[in-house]
Motif scaffolding. Structure first.
Motif, PDB file in Angstrom:
ATOM      1  N   LEU A   8      54.134  38.095 -29.532  1.00  0.00           N
ATOM      2  CA  LEU A   8      54.066  38.906 -28.321  1.00  0.00           C
ATOM      3  C   LEU A   8      55.455  39.095 -27.737  1.00  0.00           C
ATOM      4  O   LEU A   8      56.277  38.168 -27.738  1.00  0.00           O
ATOM      5  CB  LEU A   8      53.169  38.241 -27.270  1.00  0.00           C
ATOM      6  N   ALA A   9      55.697  40.284 -27.218  1.00  0.00           N
ATOM      7  CA  ALA A   9      56.932  40.574 -26.487  1.00  0.00           C
ATOM      8  C   ALA A   9      56.577  41.355 -25.238  1.00  0.00           C
ATOM      9  O   ALA A   9      56.022  42.460 -25.333  1.00  0.00           O
ATOM     10  CB  ALA A   9      57.913  41.363 -27.354  1.00  0.00           C
ATOM     11  N   SER A  13      52.044  37.870 -19.258  1.00  0.00           N
ATOM     12  CA  SER A  13      52.989  36.936 -18.640  1.00  0.00           C
ATOM     13  C   SER A  13      54.073  36.451 -19.594  1.00  0.00           C
ATOM     14  O   SER A  13      54.953  35.689 -19.187  1.00  0.00           O
ATOM     15  CB  SER A  13      52.218  35.707 -18.110  1.00  0.00           C
ATOM     16  N   TYR A  14      54.035  36.908 -20.864  1.00  0.00           N
ATOM     17  CA  TYR A  14      54.930  36.337 -21.866  1.00  0.00           C
ATOM     18  C   TYR A  14      56.128  37.240 -22.159  1.00  0.00           C
ATOM     19  O   TYR A  14      55.958  38.340 -22.697  1.00  0.00           O
ATOM     20  CB  TYR A  14      54.171  36.105 -23.169  1.00  0.00           C
ATOM     21  N   ASN A  38      45.610  35.380 -21.947  1.00  0.00           N
ATOM     22  CA  ASN A  38      46.493  36.443 -22.422  1.00  0.00           C
ATOM     23  C   ASN A  38      46.647  36.406 -23.941  1.00  0.00           C
ATOM     24  O   ASN A  38      46.783  37.450 -24.591  1.00  0.00           O
ATOM     25  CB  ASN A  38      47.868  36.329 -21.770  1.00  0.00           C
ATOM     26  N   LEU A  39      46.620  35.206 -24.506  1.00  0.00           N
ATOM     27  CA  LEU A  39      46.801  35.060 -25.952  1.00  0.00           C
ATOM     28  C   LEU A  39      45.625  35.655 -26.713  1.00  0.00           C
ATOM     29  O   LEU A  39      45.801  36.431 -27.653  1.00  0.00           O
ATOM     30  CB  LEU A  39      46.983  33.590 -26.314  1.00  0.00           C
ATOM     31  N   GLY A 370      53.406  27.088 -17.822  1.00  0.00           N
ATOM     32  CA  GLY A 370      54.819  27.371 -17.595  1.00  0.00           C
ATOM     33  C   GLY A 370      55.421  28.319 -18.604  1.00  0.00           C
ATOM     34  O   GLY A 370      56.623  28.254 -18.884  1.00  0.00           O
ATOM     35  N   GLY A 371      54.602  29.193 -19.150  1.00  0.00           N
ATOM     36  CA  GLY A 371      55.107  30.154 -20.127  1.00  0.00           C
ATOM     37  C   GLY A 371      55.266  29.567 -21.509  1.00  0.00           C
ATOM     38  O   GLY A 371      55.758  30.266 -22.412  1.00  0.00           O
ATOM     39  N   GLU A 372      54.856  28.325 -21.727  1.00  0.00           N
ATOM     40  CA  GLU A 372      54.996  27.665 -23.019  1.00  0.00           C
ATOM     41  C   GLU A 372      53.617  27.386 -23.620  1.00  0.00           C
ATOM     42  O   GLU A 372      52.647  27.142 -22.916  1.00  0.00           O
ATOM     43  CB  GLU A 372      55.754  26.339 -22.876  1.00  0.00           C
ATOM     44  N   VAL A 373      53.579  27.444 -24.944  1.00  0.00           N
ATOM     45  CA  VAL A 373      52.360  27.111 -25.704  1.00  0.00           C
ATOM     46  C   VAL A 373      52.717  25.974 -26.640  1.00  0.00           C
ATOM     47  O   VAL A 373      53.492  26.161 -27.594  1.00  0.00           O
ATOM     48  CB  VAL A 373      51.849  28.320 -26.495  1.00  0.00           C
TER      49      VAL A 373
END
Length: 381
Positions: A8-9, A13-14, A38-39, A370-373
């Protein structure tokens, strides 16, 4: 069929994410608003070119970005190593661009069929309790998943519907005295709308006929009551499974003619698949207005599980997406659902709390925040 890599780009939110995926069960957990949905929404977007959460595409592009890119590598199956690279570039205010194996496609809808998904989310309760438009959307997405070429028929129907509605509005208030020229023009639009509409109605009725036993079976397996779940089609042209497309077109043209004065007076298209509805029943009663909250949940879930089973019966192994579903189910329904999805090639699950997801499902688990997976090595940690 399953996704092996998601990229994703500037989607939702990512700013950017690269995520390797495996067949089997994958669970994303995290607090609300952290981006887990979102994923899975991105995976579904590549399959349907739409979102199960919003109608438009502007919210799908990260705030401040000009465009978003969703890309995934898809493997044909557990016993089939062939892979496809799917990509869609979302550009608000302009036509999106799509490519398959890095080759640009003329139209994004040419990507349909390369990946199939079935999504169940809390919003799907509206299939039982909501307006007919929700049920029409459900069946139209399913027929397009079964037969991707119908995406073009749907687009053509919507285009003609708008043009015919514009003509009716311009004639509004004239009654039957609209002149020979306007009458001839309206007849042309009648034939065109009926042609595309007949194809949609035929596909809907055929699919509902195929779907009905799967709905009954899924409801019996997941619900604690013994009510029979039934699904049907409601339309003034009374379509039956054996009705041909030509017969349906003739019935639609006749129905338009019978309601022409009313359509002109109101400036609306009052006949066609855009006005039809699905009937949902539990036992001898309509589900809407009579089913309890738990029964409505079970029926909505049964519709999606039945869609999954129908596609598998067609020879397709869709990706099953359960978006924040387990929290809405009691312990018994959770366990029954877990047993029913065990044979899916790939299941993507989101949940706010890891404990909501039955431990027996196993698989890989990721924490989103926090924007991390980040992958969790041991389920429940």
């Amino acid at each position: 069929m399953f996704v092996t890599h998601l990229s994703l780009a500037d989607f939702r939110s990512y700013p950017g994410v690269e995520l390797a995926l495996d067949p089997g069960v994958t669970t994303f957990t995290g607090a609300n608003g952290q981006g887990k949905t979102n994923l899975v929404e991105a995976v579904d977007y590549l399959a349907t070119l739409g979102s199960h959460r919003v109608a438009g595409e502007v919210p799908l592009v990260r705030h401040g970005a000009e465009r978003a890119i969703v890309r995934a590598r898809v493997q044909a199956g557990l016993g089939d190593s062939r892979q496809l690279l799917l990509e869609v570039e979302l550009i608000p205010g302009r036509q999106n661009r799509a490519s398959l194996n890095r080759a640009p496609l003329r139209r994004p809808r040419e990507l349909l069929g390369a990946l199939r998904t079935v999504v169940f989310s809390p919003e799907d309760l509206s299939l039982v309790k909501g307006d007919p438009s929700e049920r029409r959307r459900f069946i139209d997405e399913l027929i397009t998943t079964r037969w991707p070429r119908l995406a073009g028929v749907r687009a053509d129907y919507d285009r003609v519907l708008k043009q015919r509605a514009t003509l009716l509005k311009s004639l509004s208030g004239r009654g039957r005295s609209i002149g020979d020229g306007a009458a001839a023009t309206l007849e042309v639009w009648d034939e065109s709308l009926a042609g595309f509409g007949a194809e949609l109605v035929h596909a809907r009725v055929r699919t509902l006929t195929d779907l009905a036993p799967h709905v009954a079976g899924a409801y019996a397996a997941i619900a604690p009551t013994n009510n029979d779940a039934k699904v049907g089609y409601r339309s003034p042209i009374a379509p039956e499974p054996a009705t041909t497309v030509d017969e349906l077109q003739a019935r639609l043209v006749l129905a338009m003619g019978e309601r022409r004065a009313e359509e002109i007076a109101r400036g609306l298209c009052l006949v066609g698949p855009h006005r039809d509805d699905l009937t949902l029943e539990l036992g001898e009663l309509p589900a809407k207005g009579y089913a309890s909250h738990g029964e409505s949940w079970s029926l909505a879930l049964s519709l999606k599980l039945a869609s999954f089973d129908l596609l598998r019966a067609d020879g397709v192994q869709p990706v099953l997406i359960l978006d924040d579903v387990f929290a809405e189910l009691d312990q018994m329904r959770r366990q029954r659902l877990a047993g029913m999805i065990a044979e899916a090639e790939q299941v993507l699950i989101t949940a706010a709390v890891p404990a909501d997801v039955p431990a027996e499902l196993g698989g890989r688990r990721f924490r989103v925040g926090g924007g991390e997976v980040s992958e969790v090595e041991h389920a429940g940690t």
